[in-house]
Design an enzyme around this catalytic site. Structure first.
Site, PDB file in Angstrom:
ATOM      1  N   ASN A   1      14.188 -56.775   5.066  1.00 19.45           N
ATOM      2  CA  ASN A   1      13.697 -57.100   3.709  1.00 19.45           C
ATOM      3  C   ASN A   1      14.406 -56.274   2.638  1.00 19.45           C
ATOM      4  O   ASN A   1      14.035 -56.343   1.467  1.00 19.45           O
ATOM      5  CB  ASN A   1      12.170 -56.908   3.609  1.00 19.45           C
ATOM      6  CG  ASN A   1      11.754 -55.460   3.797  1.00 19.45           C
ATOM      7  OD1 ASN A   1      12.586 -54.598   4.032  1.00 19.45           O
ATOM      8  ND2 ASN A   1      10.457 -55.194   3.684  1.00 19.45           N
TER       9      ASN A   1
ATOM     10  N   SER B   1      11.539 -41.725  18.570  1.00 19.54           N
ATOM     11  CA  SER B   1      12.126 -40.513  18.005  1.00 19.54           C
ATOM     12  C   SER B   1      11.725 -39.301  18.835  1.00 19.54           C
ATOM     13  O   SER B   1      10.630 -39.262  19.412  1.00 19.54           O
ATOM     14  CB  SER B   1      11.604 -40.352  16.579  1.00 19.54           C
ATOM     15  OG  SER B   1      11.859 -39.064  16.096  1.00 19.54           O
TER      16      SER B   1
ATOM     17  N   TYR C   1       4.307 -40.372   9.892  1.00 22.55           N
ATOM     18  CA  TYR C   1       5.483 -41.050  10.453  1.00 22.55           C
ATOM     19  C   TYR C   1       5.562 -40.837  11.967  1.00 22.55           C
ATOM     20  O   TYR C   1       5.706 -41.786  12.742  1.00 22.55           O
ATOM     21  CB  TYR C   1       6.767 -40.535   9.791  1.00 22.55           C
ATOM     22  CG  TYR C   1       8.015 -40.941  10.538  1.00 22.55           C
ATOM     23  CD1 TYR C   1       8.490 -42.253  10.497  1.00 22.55           C
ATOM     24  CD2 TYR C   1       8.727 -40.027  11.333  1.00 22.55           C
ATOM     25  CE1 TYR C   1       9.616 -42.631  11.205  1.00 22.55           C
ATOM     26  CE2 TYR C   1       9.857 -40.400  12.045  1.00 22.55           C
ATOM     27  CZ  TYR C   1      10.300 -41.705  11.981  1.00 22.55           C
ATOM     28  OH  TYR C   1      11.411 -42.081  12.699  1.00 22.55           O
TER      29      TYR C   1
ATOM     30  N   LYS D   1       5.222 -43.487  15.412  1.00 18.31           N
ATOM     31  CA  LYS D   1       6.107 -43.649  16.574  1.00 18.31           C
ATOM     32  C   LYS D   1       5.308 -43.519  17.877  1.00 18.31           C
ATOM     33  O   LYS D   1       5.514 -44.287  18.822  1.00 18.31           O
ATOM     34  CB  LYS D   1       7.241 -42.623  16.528  1.00 18.31           C
ATOM     35  CG  LYS D   1       8.249 -42.878  15.408  1.00 18.31           C
ATOM     36  CD  LYS D   1       8.969 -44.207  15.572  1.00 18.31           C
ATOM     37  CE  LYS D   1       9.796 -44.597  14.372  1.00 18.31           C
ATOM     38  NZ  LYS D   1      10.269 -45.979  14.389  1.00 18.31           N
TER      39      LYS D   1
ATOM     40  N   PHE E   1      17.020 -23.939   5.391  1.00 15.38           N
ATOM     41  CA  PHE E   1      15.587 -23.620   5.444  1.00 15.38           C
ATOM     42  C   PHE E   1      15.283 -22.623   6.553  1.00 15.38           C
ATOM     43  O   PHE E   1      14.882 -23.003   7.648  1.00 15.38           O
ATOM     44  CB  PHE E   1      14.774 -24.907   5.638  1.00 15.38           C
ATOM     45  CG  PHE E   1      14.962 -25.910   4.528  1.00 15.38           C
ATOM     46  CD1 PHE E   1      14.866 -25.536   3.192  1.00 15.38           C
ATOM     47  CD2 PHE E   1      15.223 -27.253   4.814  1.00 15.38           C
ATOM     48  CE1 PHE E   1      15.029 -26.460   2.160  1.00 15.38           C
ATOM     49  CE2 PHE E   1      15.383 -28.185   3.796  1.00 15.38           C
ATOM     50  CZ  PHE E   1      15.291 -27.781   2.476  1.00 15.38           C
TER      51      PHE E   1
HETATM   52  P1  NAD Z   1      16.979 -47.205   7.649  1.00 19.79           P
HETATM   53  O1  NAD Z   1      15.917 -47.042   6.612  1.00 19.79           O
HETATM   54  O2  NAD Z   1      18.395 -46.999   7.251  1.00 19.79           O
HETATM   55  O3  NAD Z   1      16.860 -48.650   8.316  1.00 19.79           O
HETATM   56  C1  NAD Z   1      15.635 -49.321   8.443  1.00 19.79           C
HETATM   57  C2  NAD Z   1      15.844 -50.729   7.920  1.00 19.79           C
HETATM   58  O4  NAD Z   1      14.617 -51.454   8.089  1.00 19.79           O
HETATM   59  C3  NAD Z   1      16.191 -50.776   6.442  1.00 19.79           C
HETATM   60  O5  NAD Z   1      17.315 -51.623   6.264  1.00 19.79           O
HETATM   61  C4  NAD Z   1      14.946 -51.385   5.772  1.00 19.79           C
HETATM   62  O6  NAD Z   1      15.279 -52.160   4.653  1.00 19.79           O
HETATM   63  C5  NAD Z   1      14.362 -52.198   6.910  1.00 19.79           C
HETATM   64  N1  NAD Z   1      12.896 -52.392   6.857  1.00 19.79           N
HETATM   65  C6  NAD Z   1      11.929 -51.462   6.760  1.00 19.79           C
HETATM   66  N2  NAD Z   1      10.723 -52.054   6.787  1.00 19.79           N
HETATM   67  C7  NAD Z   1      10.941 -53.393   6.915  1.00 19.79           C
HETATM   68  C8  NAD Z   1      10.096 -54.524   7.006  1.00 19.79           C
HETATM   69  N3  NAD Z   1       8.768 -54.435   6.946  1.00 19.79           N
HETATM   70  N4  NAD Z   1      10.661 -55.730   7.160  1.00 19.79           N
HETATM   71  C9  NAD Z   1      12.007 -55.868   7.207  1.00 19.79           C
HETATM   72  N5  NAD Z   1      12.857 -54.842   7.116  1.00 19.79           N
HETATM   73  C10 NAD Z   1      12.318 -53.606   6.968  1.00 19.79           C
HETATM   74  O7  NAD Z   1      16.591 -46.249   8.868  1.00 19.79           O
HETATM   75  P2  NAD Z   1      17.425 -45.837  10.157  1.00 19.79           P
HETATM   76  O8  NAD Z   1      17.788 -44.405  10.033  1.00 19.79           O
HETATM   77  O9  NAD Z   1      18.478 -46.832  10.440  1.00 19.79           O
HETATM   78  O10 NAD Z   1      16.282 -45.912  11.257  1.00 19.79           O
HETATM   79  C11 NAD Z   1      16.097 -47.054  12.079  1.00 19.79           C
HETATM   80  C12 NAD Z   1      14.948 -46.811  13.038  1.00 19.79           C
HETATM   81  O11 NAD Z   1      15.228 -45.639  13.806  1.00 19.79           O
HETATM   82  C13 NAD Z   1      13.607 -46.558  12.355  1.00 19.79           C
HETATM   83  O12 NAD Z   1      12.599 -47.158  13.139  1.00 19.79           O
HETATM   84  C14 NAD Z   1      13.475 -45.062  12.376  1.00 19.79           C
HETATM   85  O13 NAD Z   1      12.142 -44.641  12.349  1.00 19.79           O
HETATM   86  C15 NAD Z   1      14.124 -44.738  13.716  1.00 19.79           C
HETATM   87  N6  NAD Z   1      14.627 -43.368  13.806  1.00 19.79           N
HETATM   88  C16 NAD Z   1      15.522 -42.902  12.875  1.00 19.79           C
HETATM   89  C17 NAD Z   1      15.970 -41.590  12.961  1.00 19.79           C
HETATM   90  C18 NAD Z   1      16.916 -41.029  11.927  1.00 19.79           C
HETATM   91  O14 NAD Z   1      17.027 -39.799  11.833  1.00 19.79           O
HETATM   92  N7  NAD Z   1      17.641 -41.860  11.167  1.00 19.79           N
HETATM   93  C19 NAD Z   1      15.550 -40.757  13.995  1.00 19.79           C
HETATM   94  C20 NAD Z   1      14.644 -41.273  14.942  1.00 19.79           C
HETATM   95  C21 NAD Z   1      14.206 -42.589  14.836  1.00 19.79           C
HETATM   96  N1  UFG Z   2      17.849 -28.580   6.859  1.00 22.87           N
HETATM   97  C1  UFG Z   2      18.292 -27.604   5.979  1.00 22.87           C
HETATM   98  N2  UFG Z   2      18.588 -27.980   4.701  1.00 22.87           N
HETATM   99  C2  UFG Z   2      18.474 -29.264   4.261  1.00 22.87           C
HETATM  100  C3  UFG Z   2      18.028 -30.258   5.177  1.00 22.87           C
HETATM  101  C4  UFG Z   2      17.713 -29.880   6.475  1.00 22.87           C
HETATM  102  O1  UFG Z   2      18.406 -26.432   6.332  1.00 22.87           O
HETATM  103  O2  UFG Z   2      18.743 -29.542   3.094  1.00 22.87           O
HETATM  104  C5  UFG Z   2      17.552 -28.190   8.254  1.00 22.87           C
HETATM  105  C6  UFG Z   2      16.113 -28.467   8.647  1.00 22.87           C
HETATM  106  O3  UFG Z   2      15.302 -27.360   8.309  1.00 22.87           O
HETATM  107  C7  UFG Z   2      16.256 -28.681  10.157  1.00 22.87           C
HETATM  108  C8  UFG Z   2      17.652 -29.281  10.311  1.00 22.87           C
HETATM  109  O4  UFG Z   2      18.335 -28.989   9.104  1.00 22.87           O
HETATM  110  O5  UFG Z   2      16.245 -27.428  10.778  1.00 22.87           O
HETATM  111  C9  UFG Z   2      17.615 -30.791  10.519  1.00 22.87           C
HETATM  112  O6  UFG Z   2      16.818 -31.361   9.494  1.00 22.87           O
HETATM  113  P1  UFG Z   2      16.768 -32.946   9.222  1.00 22.87           P
HETATM  114  O7  UFG Z   2      15.841 -33.166   8.075  1.00 22.87           O
HETATM  115  O8  UFG Z   2      18.154 -33.483   9.106  1.00 22.87           O
HETATM  116  O9  UFG Z   2      16.190 -33.531  10.575  1.00 22.87           O
HETATM  117  P2  UFG Z   2      14.795 -33.283  11.300  1.00 22.87           P
HETATM  118  O10 UFG Z   2      15.115 -32.756  12.652  1.00 22.87           O
HETATM  119  O11 UFG Z   2      13.867 -32.501  10.473  1.00 22.87           O
HETATM  120  O12 UFG Z   2      14.196 -34.765  11.371  1.00 22.87           O
HETATM  121  C10 UFG Z   2      15.015 -35.906  11.671  1.00 22.87           C
HETATM  122  C11 UFG Z   2      14.446 -37.129  10.956  1.00 22.87           C
HETATM  123  C12 UFG Z   2      13.107 -37.503  11.535  1.00 22.87           C
HETATM  124  C13 UFG Z   2      13.212 -37.680  13.006  1.00 22.87           C
HETATM  125  C14 UFG Z   2      13.811 -36.457  13.628  1.00 22.87           C
HETATM  126  C15 UFG Z   2      14.038 -36.657  15.093  1.00 22.87           C
HETATM  127  O13 UFG Z   2      14.308 -36.863   9.569  1.00 22.87           O
HETATM  128  O14 UFG Z   2      12.714 -38.734  11.001  1.00 22.87           O
HETATM  129  O15 UFG Z   2      15.066 -36.156  13.014  1.00 22.87           O
HETATM  130  O16 UFG Z   2      14.766 -37.803  15.318  1.00 22.87           O
HETATM  131  F1  UFG Z   2      11.975 -37.873  13.530  1.00 22.87           F
END
Ligand code: NAD
Ligand code: UFG
Length: 338
Positions: free
Chosen positions: A33, A126, A151, A155, A220
């Protein structure tokens, strides 16, 4: 059936997975979307692969609209479900939106898959489900800890919904993929992560600082119980991560799964500190990164990395890209955004 439906396919991980799927011979239908991505990604995917994926701009929580997608695109072999809201901090502020979007989109899919005879579902989970584990590295058997944020809770609940529904007999094979920290971009620099506003995640903040958009990186905390005092994570290249999804879909379509719901950790197996990210980025790109140490970020876990043995042996998948190359790819992508 080599046709797959990818929800969230214009997003960060989704777009890289669509590229890998097309290159592996899959026909792809994207449902997104565009709440956190741009339609131009479709064109970029086509530039990389030479193939334009089908695109439906639909909200996955909209049952009627999703039903139309399944009617319009019959013979789907598997769904990869990326669509979700993903910002940890925002989820604390807007829990109802997170529970609605992340849970209902899955519920709609699980309701429709049997009706349209789609028997396979890959779900984006995740490593956040592990919280701060008692033992490192974490295996798939490591107990989940209570979620630290709405969040993270979505998951855990989504994993449970899939497991319960499959246990109750819905004719769906599930694979839950627990991603560690995805970073980097496609080597073409045509697709990548597009953070909206100030990046919350480390690597987008690093690349924006290197580009001069941010004055300096804030690290951090340097008083954690780790070798250099900064937090440790398992940073996985997004293309390596994307490839694991194709292996998972192949495995399901070839009926090689050994349990109705399988769980895999997707990481490199290596823990890397924030300070090591800074040093490796500087070495890989030749760009000096100004930074300061500030107080710890609330809710951060001290350290986590994956035991990838199960993914390596059972999926036959492993991460290949080096941290240097991955950080270079993130920098190359950042430079295209200026
Ligand atoms: P992203 O936000 O780049 O991609 C998610 C996509 O889903 C977006 O394009 C958004 O427009 C679409 N979307 C969200 N809600 C929707 C809905 N109701 N209908 C249709 N489209 C919708 O995020 P990403 O980093 O690519 O993450 C993808 C998946 O992986 C997510 O489920 C996220 O929770 C999971 N994940 C991401 C990370 C990370 O660090 N990026 C880590 C662990 C898990
Ligand atoms: N960090 C900094 N400065 C910043 C941003 C992050 O020092 O400006 C540090 C954080 O304290 C952490 C590390 O970098 O120690 C990684 O931080 P991120 O925010 O990049 O990632 P997280 O591990 O906190 O979380 C990410 C996603 C979550 C996901 C998780 C595991 O944001 O959605 O990875 O997949 F659940």
């Amino acid at each position: 059936m080599k046709k797959i439906l990818v929800t969230g396919g214009t997003g960060y991980i989704g777009s890289h997975t669509v590229v890998e799927a097309q290159q592996a011979g899959y026909e792809v239908v994207i449902v997104d979307n565009l709440c956190n991505s741009q339609v131009g990604v479709i064109e970029r995917i086509q530039q990389i692969t030479g193939i334009r994926p089908a695109f439906e701009q639909v909200d996955c929580t909209d049952m009627a609209a999703m039903e139309e997608v399944f009617k319009k695109h019959p013979q789907i072999g598997a769904v990869i479900h990326f669509a979700a809201f993903k910002a940890v901090g925002e989820s604390v502020q807007k829990p109802l939106q997170y529970y609605h979007n992340n849970l209902r989109s899955l519920w709609v899919l699980l309701t429709l898959l049997p009706k349209y005879e789609v028997g396979n579902l890959v779900f984006s989970s995740s490593c956040t489900v592990y919280g701060q584990p008692d033992h490192l590295p974490v295996t798939e058997q490591t107990p989940r800890k209570p979620a630290e944020s709405p969040y993270g809770n979505t998951k855990q609940i989504c994993e449970d919904i899939i497991t319960d529904a499959v246990r109750a007999g819905i004719p769906v094979q599930g694979i839950l993929l627990r991603y560690f920290n995805p970073i980097g971009s496609h080597p073409s620099a045509k697709i990548g992560e597009l953070p909206i506003g100030t990046p919350q995640n480390l690597v987008p903040f690093v690349t924006q600082t290197a580009a001069g958009i941010r004055p300096q990186l804030r690290i951090f905390g340097n008083d954690y119980n780790t070798p250099d005092g900064s937090c440790i994570r398992d940073y996985i290249n997004v293309v390596d991560l994307a490839k694991a999804h194709i292996v998972a879909v192949d495995r399901m379509l070839k009926k090689q799964c050994k349990k109705p719901v399988e769980v895999f950790n997707l990481g490199t197996g290596k823990g890397v500190s924030v300070l090591e990210i800074v040093r490796t980025f500087e070495r890989a790109t030749g760009v000096k990164l100004p930074y300061e140490i500030v107080e710890r970020r609330a809710g951060d876990i001290e350290q986590i990395w994956a035991d990838t043995t199960f993914a390596n042996t059972e999926l036959g998948w492993q991460a290949h890209e080096t941290l240097e190359d991955t950080l270079s790819s993130a920098w190359k992508w950042q430079q295209t955004l200026q």
